[in-house]
Design a protein around this motif. Sequence first.
Motif, mmCIF file in Angstrom:
data_model
loop_
_atom_site.group_PDB
_atom_site.id
_atom_site.type_symbol
_atom_site.label_atom_id
_atom_site.label_comp_id
_atom_site.label_asym_id
_atom_site.label_seq_id
_atom_site.Cartn_x
_atom_site.Cartn_y
_atom_site.Cartn_z
ATOM 1 N N ILE A 63 -3.481 -26.274 -18.904
ATOM 2 C CA ILE A 63 -4.796 -26.653 -18.376
ATOM 3 C C ILE A 63 -5.515 -27.562 -19.352
ATOM 4 N N ARG A 64 -5.513 -27.194 -20.631
ATOM 5 C CA ARG A 64 -6.204 -28.007 -21.640
ATOM 6 C C ARG A 64 -5.623 -29.417 -21.734
ATOM 7 N N GLN A 65 -4.320 -29.551 -21.509
ATOM 8 C CA GLN A 65 -3.684 -30.861 -21.606
ATOM 9 C C GLN A 65 -3.629 -31.599 -20.265
ATOM 10 N N ASP A 66 -4.407 -31.115 -19.290
ATOM 11 C CA ASP A 66 -4.544 -31.789 -17.989
ATOM 12 C C ASP A 66 -3.216 -31.930 -17.251
ATOM 13 N N LYS A 67 -2.353 -30.929 -17.359
ATOM 14 C CA LYS A 67 -1.082 -30.947 -16.646
ATOM 15 C C LYS A 67 -1.142 -30.127 -15.357
ATOM 16 N N VAL A 68 -2.319 -29.646 -15.032
ATOM 17 C CA VAL A 68 -2.583 -28.993 -13.745
ATOM 18 C C VAL A 68 -4.015 -29.333 -13.357
ATOM 19 N N GLN A 69 -4.195 -29.731 -12.095
ATOM 20 C CA GLN A 69 -5.518 -30.184 -11.664
ATOM 21 C C GLN A 69 -6.213 -29.228 -10.689
ATOM 22 N N ILE A 70 -5.455 -28.314 -10.111
ATOM 23 C CA ILE A 70 -6.050 -27.318 -9.215
ATOM 24 C C ILE A 70 -5.099 -26.125 -9.177
ATOM 25 N N ILE A 71 -5.665 -24.938 -9.028
ATOM 26 C CA ILE A 71 -4.880 -23.698 -9.035
ATOM 27 C C ILE A 71 -5.145 -22.922 -7.751
ATOM 28 N N SER A 72 -4.115 -22.308 -7.216
ATOM 29 C CA SER A 72 -4.278 -21.318 -6.155
ATOM 30 C C SER A 72 -3.699 -20.019 -6.689
ATOM 31 N N CYS A 73 -4.471 -18.949 -6.642
ATOM 32 C CA CYS A 73 -3.953 -17.681 -7.165
ATOM 33 C C CYS A 73 -4.497 -16.509 -6.367
ATOM 34 N N THR A 74 -3.809 -15.418 -6.477
ATOM 35 C CA THR A 74 -4.295 -14.182 -5.868
ATOM 36 C C THR A 74 -5.516 -13.683 -6.640
ATOM 37 N N GLY A 75 -6.294 -12.834 -5.984
ATOM 38 C CA GLY A 75 -7.439 -12.240 -6.667
ATOM 39 C C GLY A 75 -7.022 -11.431 -7.874
ATOM 40 N N ALA A 76 -5.830 -10.843 -7.811
ATOM 41 C CA ALA A 76 -5.327 -10.060 -8.948
ATOM 42 C C ALA A 76 -5.125 -10.954 -10.164
ATOM 43 N N ASN A 77 -4.495 -12.116 -9.974
ATOM 44 C CA ASN A 77 -4.284 -13.010 -11.109
ATOM 45 C C ASN A 77 -5.591 -13.570 -11.640
ATOM 46 N N LEU A 78 -6.570 -13.755 -10.765
ATOM 47 C CA LEU A 78 -7.876 -14.267 -11.187
ATOM 48 C C LEU A 78 -8.538 -13.306 -12.167
ATOM 49 N N GLU A 79 -8.486 -12.019 -11.852
ATOM 50 C CA GLU A 79 -9.206 -11.033 -12.656
ATOM 51 C C GLU A 79 -8.372 -10.483 -13.815
ATOM 52 N N GLU A 80 -7.051 -10.409 -13.636
ATOM 53 C CA GLU A 80 -6.225 -9.736 -14.643
ATOM 54 C C GLU A 80 -6.111 -10.528 -15.932
ATOM 55 N N ASP A 81 -6.282 -11.853 -15.864
ATOM 56 C CA ASP A 81 -6.326 -12.626 -17.104
ATOM 57 C C ASP A 81 -7.539 -12.212 -17.931
ATOM 58 N N ILE A 82 -8.667 -11.988 -17.267
ATOM 59 C CA ILE A 82 -9.891 -11.589 -17.978
ATOM 60 C C ILE A 82 -9.785 -10.146 -18.448
ATOM 61 N N MET A 83 -9.154 -9.310 -17.654
ATOM 62 C CA MET A 83 -8.957 -7.916 -18.056
ATOM 63 C C MET A 83 -8.128 -7.838 -19.338
ATOM 64 N N ASN A 84 -7.078 -8.652 -19.402
ATOM 65 C CA ASN A 84 -6.257 -8.675 -20.607
ATOM 66 C C ASN A 84 -7.064 -9.175 -21.802
ATOM 67 N N LEU A 85 -7.971 -10.094 -21.544
ATOM 68 C CA LEU A 85 -8.822 -10.638 -22.608
ATOM 69 C C LEU A 85 -9.689 -9.555 -23.240
ATOM 70 N N VAL A 86 -10.239 -8.663 -22.412
ATOM 71 C CA VAL A 86 -11.216 -7.697 -22.925
ATOM 72 C C VAL A 86 -10.647 -6.297 -23.162
ATOM 73 N N ALA A 87 -9.405 -6.051 -22.767
ATOM 74 C CA ALA A 87 -8.889 -4.677 -22.879
ATOM 75 C C ALA A 87 -7.440 -4.624 -23.340
ATOM 76 N N HIS A 88 -6.976 -5.669 -23.989
ATOM 77 C CA HIS A 88 -5.551 -5.793 -24.325
ATOM 78 C C HIS A 88 -5.009 -4.584 -25.091
ATOM 79 N N SER A 89 -5.751 -4.082 -26.048
ATOM 80 C CA SER A 89 -5.243 -2.990 -26.887
ATOM 81 C C SER A 89 -5.125 -1.672 -26.123
ATOM 82 N N HIS A 90 -5.749 -1.601 -24.948
ATOM 83 C CA HIS A 90 -5.726 -0.369 -24.155
ATOM 84 C C HIS A 90 -4.615 -0.380 -23.104
ATOM 85 N N TYR A 91 -3.936 -1.529 -22.962
ATOM 86 C CA TYR A 91 -2.809 -1.585 -22.030
ATOM 87 C C TYR A 91 -1.678 -0.703 -22.575
ATOM 88 N N LYS A 92 -0.880 -0.174 -21.661
ATOM 89 C CA LYS A 92 0.237 0.683 -22.067
ATOM 90 C C LYS A 92 1.512 0.140 -21.434
#
Length: 326
Positions: A63-92
């Motif tokens: 994304i940072r290198q402009d190699k993708v211009q639009i994304i289609s994703c499930t709601g799960a993928n939309l939120e789970e990236d952020i969940m991993n950001l804030v709760a990574h150490s609690h994943y099992k």
Amino acid sequence: MTTTNKGEISKFIEKYYLHFNAAALVDAAKGYEDQLAKGSKMLVSLAGAMSTAEIGKIFAEMIRQDKVQIISCTGANLEEDIMNLVAHSHYKRVPNYRDLTPQEEWDLMEKGLNRVTDTCIPEEEAFRRLQNHIFKIWKDAEEKGERFFPHEFMYKMLLSGVLEEYYEIDIKNSWMFAAAEKNLPIIVPGWEDSTMGNIFASYVLKGELKASTMKSGIEYMTFLADWYTNNSKDGIGFFQIGGGIAGDFPICVVPMLYQDMERTDTPFWSYFCQISDSTTSYGSYSGAVPNEKITWGKLDVDTPKFIIESDATIVAPLIFAYLLDM
């Protein structure tokens, strides 16, 4: 394409990935590269649980290198990236997930550990942590008479800084944060079946939010139709990870514009690649070979088409590494 400036991973791929699915991987990567070189844009669709598989570690750089211009994703993928950001150490991680008994699965549920194959997402630290903040953003928009798409609300939450105190991974490994910084367009079909979608619906049922505060799937389709029309002069490619609604929803915009809107000058998708281990059977969309899409007015006869029958968690990072000259 020249490989002079390619890194060690790319050189390894070109040297040893010579036949069958391995060769298809190389061909698809070079085709993607060719699309970008001639000025075409690229849509990437994310199905499955690619965010939980930490695809952000490399997709954020795409994304940072402009190699993708639009994304289609499930709601799960939309939120789970952020969940991993804030709760990574609690994943099992549960490497022996194939051997779990029903009682062991129940025990994980009672501990608030929702399993995705070999990885359990912690309910309290992930779902509820986001819920507290996103509800305030939803409510604030409603009180102002504003309406936004699901991904726009997520962007607001990320860019506001309210989650910074919880960060447990390097922010550069969050593809959602990279997308938010660029205000990259995202299409999220069927968002309602995600955890945040379920939570939003619960507030509607309790009378605390109005359903109309969240823009709908039809509005996503009309937004995509306008975006496609305005950006397809030099072609738009379609890179599909997995199958399902994340891929089927956006690819249909072309026949909709061509057939239903009768805009017969609408160009077909200029490239198509799918990574999938789905079999071609029982009318499965995920398992359909690319040529089937010609009959539906999605791809042209001479559209470059690739299908890599393999595990997307293995294949996608390799293709992205090639595109990033790693």
